[in-house]
Scaffold this motif. Structure first.
Motif, short mmCIF file in Angstrom:
data_model
loop_
_atom_site.label_atom_id
_atom_site.label_comp_id
_atom_site.label_asym_id
_atom_site.label_seq_id
_atom_site.Cartn_x
_atom_site.Cartn_y
_atom_site.Cartn_z
N ALA A 110 34.37 -9.98 71.13
CA ALA A 110 33.41 -11.09 71.21
C ALA A 110 31.98 -10.56 71.05
O ALA A 110 31.16 -11.18 70.36
N ILE A 111 31.69 -9.43 71.68
CA ILE A 111 30.36 -8.83 71.55
C ILE A 111 30.10 -8.43 70.10
O ILE A 111 29.01 -8.65 69.56
N GLY A 112 31.11 -7.84 69.46
CA GLY A 112 30.96 -7.45 68.06
C GLY A 112 30.68 -8.64 67.16
O GLY A 112 29.82 -8.58 66.27
N LEU A 113 31.38 -9.75 67.38
CA LEU A 113 31.20 -10.94 66.56
C LEU A 113 29.80 -11.53 66.76
O LEU A 113 29.13 -11.92 65.79
N VAL A 114 29.36 -11.60 68.01
CA VAL A 114 28.03 -12.16 68.29
C VAL A 114 26.93 -11.33 67.64
O VAL A 114 26.02 -11.87 67.00
N ALA A 236 23.40 0.44 63.36
CA ALA A 236 22.77 0.05 64.62
C ALA A 236 23.63 -0.96 65.36
O ALA A 236 23.77 -0.88 66.60
N ASP A 237 24.24 -1.90 64.62
CA ASP A 237 25.10 -2.90 65.26
C ASP A 237 26.28 -2.25 65.98
O ASP A 237 26.63 -2.62 67.10
N VAL A 238 26.93 -1.29 65.30
CA VAL A 238 28.08 -0.61 65.91
C VAL A 238 27.66 0.15 67.16
O VAL A 238 28.31 0.07 68.20
N TYR A 239 26.56 0.87 67.06
CA TYR A 239 26.10 1.65 68.22
C TYR A 239 25.64 0.74 69.36
O TYR A 239 25.93 1.01 70.53
N ILE A 240 24.94 -0.34 69.03
CA ILE A 240 24.48 -1.26 70.07
C ILE A 240 25.67 -1.97 70.71
O ILE A 240 25.75 -2.12 71.93
N GLY A 241 26.62 -2.41 69.88
CA GLY A 241 27.81 -3.08 70.41
C GLY A 241 28.59 -2.18 71.35
O GLY A 241 29.01 -2.59 72.45
N CYS A 242 28.82 -0.95 70.92
CA CYS A 242 29.54 0.01 71.77
C CYS A 242 28.76 0.31 73.05
O CYS A 242 29.34 0.43 74.13
N ALA A 243 27.44 0.43 72.91
CA ALA A 243 26.61 0.72 74.09
C ALA A 243 26.65 -0.44 75.08
O ALA A 243 26.67 -0.22 76.30
#
Length: 449
Positions: A110-114, A236-243
């Motif tokens: 859900a976080i990844g999609l948002v 950045a999206d992948v790193y922010i999502g994982c963080a």
């Protein structure tokens, strides 16, 4: 008289000064820094011999990790299933573990999609469908379902098909439980082999600082900062999502559901998270993950089931955040409009198809499975292959953190968590549990008179 006089005039021997042991985390950080520097030098000055050296060092380290993967997964799963007989309410623990795997995966996807819907990672990259190419091997639901059962017992080990290895190990473990005492010789042998494999893998893990130099240095020398810039938003999206999952969702679950100190979790689990970032392998990190989870107060019998199970199926980074963002990214590059139904389908694939990721470096199988389910062009995989090593480090760190988190949450909920052990967990298991720190502390530097 002369003897005593002579003795009294002797210079007292000063105690030897010990060489301070360098913590394992500090060695990893030093490897990261050195790798960045050497990679930059290699690329900016076109130092071919250094480029080759970095490539070989990183490749050998990953190969050494992979060498132990197949037998380690088999015996870890087999032993972990049989160890459940030593735990009260084993079926309840197993079901709760699976449930929390699914819950955290849903939150992660859900976080990844948002994030993907807000940032539009595929816009303005300059990439076109022509830049992509189909992968050599693509995942599908038919392959996933039929591929679980091996055609023979040798091929899964030679081709490193982790999903089939897990299947065989699960069947063997359940059969051993049914046989009871008759299977004890096999179980004893399996436990000994598992200990042997873990011991050997610890030696490989000790090489992680050197492997870090090679992997990071080669990535920078080969890909360079220009490539990362082209994929800046997606990266950045992948790193922010994982963080957000790693430092937001997980601490929230620890504080509200497990009712323990989140900071203490990271203090205890950091060695595994750190090694996962470098090695990009959940299975390769598994011995460290087991140790840190035990140190966090989770009973050994339950840990030996939950962590190996999670190392092959629990992938919040690779199988939840990443495929969600990648699907949006590729859809935008190929100008395909995704519907609400497509987003729900991404969430379903992420939860059910996690096992396809198999705990190895990379998440290509999971991505192709997601794209084929959505009907998106598989050429999109080729767009992301170049940047994959940079993304995989953060994805795997998130995976491993989740693999340690869920056992802590379940153990706390079931009131089998050793709270005192959890609150006192610290230090690197690489240094302590196999006597490395003691060996380092024995190295002394004599002080001259």
């Amino acid at each position: 008289m002369s003897v005593s006089a002579s003795a009294s005039t002797e210079t007292p021997v000063k105690p030897a000064r010990r060489i301070p042991a360098v913590p394992f985390w500090a060695q990893i950080v030093a490897g990261l820094v050195l790798g960045v520097v050497l990679g930059w030098i290699t690329r900016s000055h076109d130092v071919q011999w250094l480029y080759t050296t970095l490539d070989k060092i990183g490749h050998i380290f990953v190969q050494l990790l992979k060498l132990a993967v197949a037998p380690l997964v088999f015996f870890a799963i087999l032993v972990s299933i049989t160890n459940l007989r030593k735990v009260n309410n084993a079926a309840r623990l197993a079901s709760r573990t699976l449930l929390w795997f699914m819950i955290t995966s849903l939150i992660a996807v859900a976080i990844g999609l948002v994030i993907g819907l807000i940032t539009n990672p595929g816009a303005g990259t300059g990439l076109t469908p022509k830049d992509g190419e189909k992968p050599k091997h693509a995942g599908s639901w038919l392959d996933f379902l039929t591929g679980i059962i091996p055609t023979d017992v040798i091929t899964p080990f030679t081709e490193l098909n982790v999903l089939q290895i897990v299947f065989m190990a699960a069947v063997a473990g359940i059969a051993a439980l049914k046989l009871g005492d008759k299977a004890q010789p096999i179980l004893t042998l399996s436990e000994s082999v598992l200990e042997l494999l873990q011991k050997a893998l610890w030696w490989v893990i000790r090489l992680a600082p050197l492997g870090t130099v090679g992997l990071i240095g080669y990535a920078i020398a080969d890909y360079g900062w220009d490539l990362i810039g082209k994929y800046a938003t997606f990266t950045a999206d992948v790193y922010i999502g994982c963080a957000l999952v790693l430092f937001g969702v997980y601490p929230l679950l620890l504080a509200t559901v497990a009712k323990v100190n989140p900071v203490q979790f990271f203090k205890g689990a950091w060695p595994a998270i750190q090694l996962a970032f470098v090695s990009r392998s959940s299975v390769g990190t598994m011995p460290v993950t087991v140790k840190v989870t035990e140190r966090l107060g989770v009973p050994k019998e339950y840990t030996s089931f939950a962590v190996p199970f999670g190392a092959t199926t629990k992938m919040d980074g690779c199988a939840a955040i990443y495929p969600a963002l990648a699907a949006i990214f590729i859809a935008q590059i190929f100008d395909v409009q995704l519907s609400i139904g497509d987003y729900l389908l991404i969430a379903f694939v992420s939860v059910v198809g996690s096992a396809a990721t198999a705990g190895l470096t990379g998440a290509t199988v999971m991505l192709t499975l997601t794209l084929s389910t959505l009907g998106l062009p598989l050429e999109g995989v080729g767009l992301l292959m170049a940047i994959d090593p940079v993304l995989d480090m953060m994805r795997t760190a998130t995976n491993v953190a989740g693999q340690a988190l869920v056992p802590v949450v379940v153990a706390a909920r079931e009131k089998i968590l050793d709270v005192d052990a959890y609150n006192s967990a610290s230090a690197s298991p690489v240094d302590d549990d196999y006597g490395v720190r003691d060996a380092e502390q024995k190295a002394t530097l004599p002080v001259t008179a």
